[in-house]
Design a protein around this motif. Structure first.
Motif, PDB file in Angstrom:
ATOM      1  N   GLU A 167      35.095  61.430  19.844  1.00  0.00           N
ATOM      2  CA  GLU A 167      34.637  61.315  21.242  1.00  0.00           C
ATOM      3  C   GLU A 167      33.152  60.926  21.280  1.00  0.00           C
ATOM      4  O   GLU A 167      32.289  61.655  20.792  1.00  0.00           O
ATOM      5  N   THR A 168      32.860  59.753  21.867  1.00  0.00           N
ATOM      6  CA  THR A 168      31.465  59.294  21.990  1.00  0.00           C
ATOM      7  C   THR A 168      30.879  59.788  23.311  1.00  0.00           C
ATOM      8  O   THR A 168      31.611  60.319  24.158  1.00  0.00           O
ATOM      9  N   ASP A 169      29.565  59.534  23.490  1.00  0.00           N
ATOM     10  CA  ASP A 169      28.929  59.891  24.769  1.00  0.00           C
ATOM     11  C   ASP A 169      29.645  59.188  25.916  1.00  0.00           C
ATOM     12  O   ASP A 169      29.853  59.773  26.976  1.00  0.00           O
ATOM     13  N   GLN A 170      30.035  57.924  25.666  1.00  0.00           N
ATOM     14  CA  GLN A 170      30.705  57.158  26.734  1.00  0.00           C
ATOM     15  C   GLN A 170      32.077  57.782  27.065  1.00  0.00           C
ATOM     16  O   GLN A 170      32.446  57.895  28.233  1.00  0.00           O
ATOM     17  N   ASP A 171      32.822  58.184  26.022  1.00  0.00           N
ATOM     18  CA  ASP A 171      34.132  58.816  26.264  1.00  0.00           C
ATOM     19  C   ASP A 171      33.950  60.066  27.109  1.00  0.00           C
ATOM     20  O   ASP A 171      34.715  60.330  28.041  1.00  0.00           O
ATOM     21  N   PHE A 172      32.914  60.839  26.775  1.00  0.00           N
ATOM     22  CA  PHE A 172      32.665  62.068  27.524  1.00  0.00           C
ATOM     23  C   PHE A 172      32.271  61.741  28.966  1.00  0.00           C
ATOM     24  O   PHE A 172      32.720  62.396  29.910  1.00  0.00           O
ATOM     25  N   GLU A 173      31.480  60.693  29.114  1.00  0.00           N
ATOM     26  CA  GLU A 173      31.089  60.248  30.466  1.00  0.00           C
ATOM     27  C   GLU A 173      32.355  59.894  31.272  1.00  0.00           C
ATOM     28  O   GLU A 173      32.448  60.189  32.468  1.00  0.00           O
ATOM     29  N   ASP A 174      33.334  59.275  30.622  1.00  0.00           N
ATOM     30  CA  ASP A 174      34.594  58.932  31.312  1.00  0.00           C
ATOM     31  C   ASP A 174      35.307  60.200  31.801  1.00  0.00           C
ATOM     32  O   ASP A 174      35.945  60.213  32.854  1.00  0.00           O
ATOM     33  N   THR A 175      35.177  61.270  31.021  1.00  0.00           N
ATOM     34  CA  THR A 175      35.777  62.547  31.445  1.00  0.00           C
ATOM     35  C   THR A 175      35.067  63.076  32.687  1.00  0.00           C
ATOM     36  O   THR A 175      35.701  63.488  33.662  1.00  0.00           O
ATOM     37  N   LEU A 176      33.719  63.017  32.652  1.00  0.00           N
ATOM     38  CA  LEU A 176      32.956  63.476  33.826  1.00  0.00           C
ATOM     39  C   LEU A 176      33.320  62.651  35.053  1.00  0.00           C
ATOM     40  O   LEU A 176      33.493  63.182  36.159  1.00  0.00           O
ATOM     41  N   GLU A 177      33.480  61.338  34.837  1.00  0.00           N
ATOM     42  CA  GLU A 177      33.790  60.440  35.946  1.00  0.00           C
ATOM     43  C   GLU A 177      35.162  60.786  36.549  1.00  0.00           C
ATOM     44  O   GLU A 177      35.345  60.764  37.767  1.00  0.00           O
ATOM     45  N   MET A 178      36.090  61.116  35.679  1.00  0.00           N
ATOM     46  CA  MET A 178      37.425  61.512  36.162  1.00  0.00           C
ATOM     47  C   MET A 178      37.293  62.750  37.060  1.00  0.00           C
ATOM     48  O   MET A 178      37.891  62.838  38.130  1.00  0.00           O
ATOM     49  N   VAL A 179      36.507  63.712  36.612  1.00  0.00           N
ATOM     50  CA  VAL A 179      36.331  64.948  37.389  1.00  0.00           C
ATOM     51  C   VAL A 179      35.681  64.620  38.736  1.00  0.00           C
ATOM     52  O   VAL A 179      36.105  65.122  39.780  1.00  0.00           O
ATOM     53  N   ARG A 180      34.658  63.741  38.702  1.00  0.00           N
ATOM     54  CA  ARG A 180      33.977  63.387  39.964  1.00  0.00           C
ATOM     55  C   ARG A 180      34.948  62.719  40.923  1.00  0.00           C
ATOM     56  O   ARG A 180      34.931  62.974  42.127  1.00  0.00           O
ATOM     57  N   LYS A 181      35.804  61.846  40.391  1.00  0.00           N
ATOM     58  CA  LYS A 181      36.716  61.096  41.275  1.00  0.00           C
ATOM     59  C   LYS A 181      37.820  61.984  41.839  1.00  0.00           C
ATOM     60  O   LYS A 181      38.171  61.885  43.010  1.00  0.00           O
ATOM     61  N   VAL A 182      38.396  62.841  40.986  1.00  0.00           N
ATOM     62  CA  VAL A 182      39.563  63.600  41.431  1.00  0.00           C
ATOM     63  C   VAL A 182      39.144  64.818  42.271  1.00  0.00           C
ATOM     64  O   VAL A 182      39.723  65.087  43.309  1.00  0.00           O
ATOM     65  N   THR A 183      38.165  65.522  41.819  1.00  0.00           N
ATOM     66  CA  THR A 183      37.688  66.820  42.344  1.00  0.00           C
ATOM     67  C   THR A 183      38.765  67.921  42.258  1.00  0.00           C
ATOM     68  O   THR A 183      39.864  67.790  42.782  1.00  0.00           O
ATOM     69  N   PHE A 184      38.377  68.977  41.559  1.00  0.00           N
ATOM     70  CA  PHE A 184      39.311  70.077  41.289  1.00  0.00           C
ATOM     71  C   PHE A 184      38.851  71.355  41.974  1.00  0.00           C
ATOM     72  O   PHE A 184      37.658  71.579  42.160  1.00  0.00           O
ATOM     73  N   SER A 185      39.832  72.201  42.301  1.00  0.00           N
ATOM     74  CA  SER A 185      39.471  73.493  42.901  1.00  0.00           C
ATOM     75  C   SER A 185      39.183  74.516  41.810  1.00  0.00           C
ATOM     76  O   SER A 185      38.443  75.469  42.014  1.00  0.00           O
ATOM     77  N   THR A 186      39.828  74.326  40.645  1.00  0.00           N
ATOM     78  CA  THR A 186      39.539  75.146  39.463  1.00  0.00           C
ATOM     79  C   THR A 186      39.874  74.284  38.267  1.00  0.00           C
ATOM     80  O   THR A 186      40.608  73.305  38.406  1.00  0.00           O
ATOM     81  N   ALA A 187      39.381  74.680  37.086  1.00  0.00           N
ATOM     82  CA  ALA A 187      39.753  73.924  35.887  1.00  0.00           C
ATOM     83  C   ALA A 187      39.496  74.784  34.670  1.00  0.00           C
ATOM     84  O   ALA A 187      38.663  75.694  34.703  1.00  0.00           O
ATOM     85  N   TYR A 188      40.236  74.512  33.620  1.00  0.00           N
ATOM     86  CA  TYR A 188      40.044  75.203  32.349  1.00  0.00           C
ATOM     87  C   TYR A 188      39.530  74.172  31.373  1.00  0.00           C
ATOM     88  O   TYR A 188      40.172  73.139  31.161  1.00  0.00           O
ATOM     89  N   SER A 189      38.348  74.425  30.787  1.00  0.00           N
ATOM     90  CA  SER A 189      37.794  73.431  29.869  1.00  0.00           C
ATOM     91  C   SER A 189      37.490  74.091  28.536  1.00  0.00           C
ATOM     92  O   SER A 189      37.063  75.247  28.483  1.00  0.00           O
ATOM     93  N   PHE A 190      37.725  73.347  27.480  1.00  0.00           N
ATOM     94  CA  PHE A 190      37.648  73.909  26.130  1.00  0.00           C
ATOM     95  C   PHE A 190      36.926  72.951  25.191  1.00  0.00           C
ATOM     96  O   PHE A 190      37.037  71.731  25.345  1.00  0.00           O
ATOM     97  N   LYS A 191      36.275  73.551  24.185  1.00  0.00           N
ATOM     98  CA  LYS A 191      35.786  72.731  23.071  1.00  0.00           C
ATOM     99  C   LYS A 191      36.976  72.485  22.169  1.00  0.00           C
ATOM    100  O   LYS A 191      37.756  73.419  21.906  1.00  0.00           O
ATOM    101  N   TYR A 192      37.106  71.284  21.673  1.00  0.00           N
ATOM    102  CA  TYR A 192      38.195  71.013  20.734  1.00  0.00           C
ATOM    103  C   TYR A 192      38.069  71.978  19.549  1.00  0.00           C
ATOM    104  O   TYR A 192      36.982  72.172  19.015  1.00  0.00           O
ATOM    105  N   SER A 193      39.178  72.592  19.155  1.00  0.00           N
ATOM    106  CA  SER A 193      39.122  73.417  17.943  1.00  0.00           C
ATOM    107  C   SER A 193      40.256  72.991  17.001  1.00  0.00           C
ATOM    108  O   SER A 193      41.385  72.738  17.454  1.00  0.00           O
ATOM    109  N   ILE A 194      39.906  72.866  15.759  1.00  0.00           N
ATOM    110  CA  ILE A 194      40.865  72.359  14.768  1.00  0.00           C
ATOM    111  C   ILE A 194      42.027  73.321  14.618  1.00  0.00           C
ATOM    112  O   ILE A 194      41.825  74.510  14.396  1.00  0.00           O
ATOM    113  N   ARG A 195      43.243  72.839  14.772  1.00  0.00           N
ATOM    114  CA  ARG A 195      44.420  73.646  14.462  1.00  0.00           C
ATOM    115  C   ARG A 195      45.028  73.074  13.196  1.00  0.00           C
ATOM    116  O   ARG A 195      45.571  71.957  13.224  1.00  0.00           O
ATOM    117  N   PRO A 196      44.920  73.794  12.083  1.00  0.00           N
ATOM    118  CA  PRO A 196      45.445  73.256  10.822  1.00  0.00           C
ATOM    119  C   PRO A 196      46.921  72.877  10.971  1.00  0.00           C
ATOM    120  O   PRO A 196      47.682  73.567  11.646  1.00  0.00           O
TER     121      PRO A 196
END
Ligand code: 5AD
Ligand code: SF4
Length: 449
Positions: A319-348
């Protein structure tokens, strides 16, 4: 037959599916004459119902088992036996390894074998270990008994389990197995039982709930939409919700219910995980950002007031800065009443664990902070916008303050009002007087005498 009552303590980790499984375990063991206790120290049987979805789940369980080892030792000095059970998804993933690392564990039981617990309990022989992580043919839901205890106004009902989607970050397809849907007849019986015990709202659960395709009343496969329509016919049931949905299974029929079936609450939890098409592809999500936004547009057109919720992962490998920016843009466009956000964690064992470009922890943390600031702002705005509105609230418990009762709006916001505990278990109109970041306050529109 058991004669003396043994105490059981169940600790539940993770998702609602686990909370539900724990209730069913407690119900079915209760039926067999075991007694549930809220105190681990009092328990003859300790069950950890574990979750494996994120973070160092297994390590947390091993450290809890370290504490339980001391407890078991103390009890044994007093001549008391303690049976230790590890259930759920960590049990599934680790299997025999749990007993190797924590020899105090007596049983390791995967999520698909929980219904065998009463049988395992009866057949207990000191020192003999049980490991069951099979995916058996028989249906655990058939065997779990339905129980008679009075319940809270809002309940969960698992309609579907497992997942065939194989998102590359996710352990669910490995720990919970492939998709399995329960039959409509079985679910209706269970829902009627819940309603007869005081439940007014049912939240249908499934890892991929809108992929539901259980056997219908006519012997053919029914969709989630048909199941919901049928369930809505139950007298006394006032509200229906479902979670978690996948964007690819959000059919027009299902979306249509937000307008066509008044018992379906105007709330949709629809994870998009990332706003970047490159990352979505690497996640094997099988949808693009545009596809997601199109669904949201349809949902909003059908039900303009809908509250939207989602799951988002930051720091997926590559995930690059631009990819992350695309995520922020999605949130700005859709607008959520609640959300669950996580740091990616490796699952072996999952494909994403082997991708070379893992993102450093500090970047993941920074991105999560930025994202959560935006999401918190949207949640606060959503709640603020409720001020001055009259909303029907299903009251389900008392608050900490005297004469305070708590409930939920159709949009799943928590509301605190001053009112009699007699109102618990029913829906009443509330004028929202204040919308805070996490909950609302209001006044009953027609105070009861
Ligand atoms: N890392 C971070 N988040 C994850 N989720 C699932 N697996 C992982 C992982 N390996 C999140 C997803 C999913 C939610 C239940 O948990 O966002 O929708
Ligand atoms: Fe996991 Fe993806 Fe299935 Fe959800 S859809 S349970 S994230 S594999």
């Amino acid at each position: 037959m058991k004669t003396d009552k043994e105490n059981i303590f169940i600790k539940s980790y993770g998702c609602q599916m686990n909370v539900y499984d724990s209730t069913r375990m407690s119900d079915s063991l209760g039926h067999e004459g075991y007694n549930e206790t809220g105190q681990m120290d009092d328990a003859d049987i300790i069950i950890l119902n574990t979750c494996h979805i994120r973070e160092k789940a297994a390590e947390k369980i091993y450290s809890e088992l370290g504490r339980i080892r001391l407890l078991k030792q103390k009890r044994s000095e007093k001549g008391l036996e303690t049976t230790v059970v590890v259930a759920g998804c960590v049990a599934q993933a680790e299997g025999q390894e749990i007993i190797r690392r924590a020899p105090i564990v007596d049983m390791v039981v995967g999520p698909q074998s929980l219904h065998r617990l009463p049988e395992f309990m009866k057949q207990r022989v000191a020192g003999k270990k049980v490991v069951d992580t099979d995916f058996p043919e028989e249906d655990k839901f058939d065997i779990f008994s339905s129980g008679e205890k009075k319940l809270s106004a809002s309940a969960f009902l698992t309609v579907q389990e497992g997942c065939d989607k194989f998102c590359t970050f996710c352990v669910v397809p490995y720990t919970r197995g492939g998709e399995y849907s329960r039959s409509v007849a079985q679910l209706l019986t269970e829902a009627e039982n819940l309603v007869s015990r005081g439940v007014r709202e049912i939240n249908l659960l499934g890892q991929n709930v809108n992929a539901y395709h259980g056997e219908g009343l006519d012997g053919r496969d029914w969709s989630l939409a048909r199941l919901l329509e049928q369930m809505a016919q139950i007298d006394g049931l006032e509200r229906l919700r479902y979670t978690t949905s996948h964007p690819r299974e959000m059919t027009d029929e299902l979306i249509g219910l937000f307008a066509g079936q008044p018992k379906i609450m105007p709330y949709l939890h629809l994870p998009f995980q990332s706003g970047s098409d490159k990352i979505l592809k690497a996640m094997n999500r099988k949808h693009t950002g545009e596809f997601y936004r199109d669904i949201i547009a349809k949902v909003r057109k059908t039900c303009p007031s809908i509250a939207l919720s989602t799951d988002i992962i930051v720091g997926f490998p590559g995930e690059t800065d631009q990819d992350f920016e695309d995520t922020l843009e999605m949130v700005r466009k859709v607008t959520f009443s609640t959300a669950y956000s996580f740091k990616y964690s490796i699952r072996p064992g999952t494909p994403a664990a082997d991708i070379a470009q893992q993102i450093p922890e500090n970047i993941k943390s920074e991105r999560l902070q930025t994202l959560q600031a935006l999401l918190n702002q949207q949640q606060a705005n959503f709640n603020k916008n409720s001020e001055g509105k009259v909303l029907p609230v299903l009251f389900d418990r008392t608050g900490y303050k005297d004469q305070q009762i708590l409930g939920k709006t159709p949009y799943l916001q928590s509301v605190h009002v001053k009112g009699s505990p007699r109102l618990i278990g029913s829906v009443h109109d509330v004028l929202v007087t204040s919308g805070g970041p996490n909950s609302l306050e209001g006044d009953l529109v027609m105070p009861q005498t």
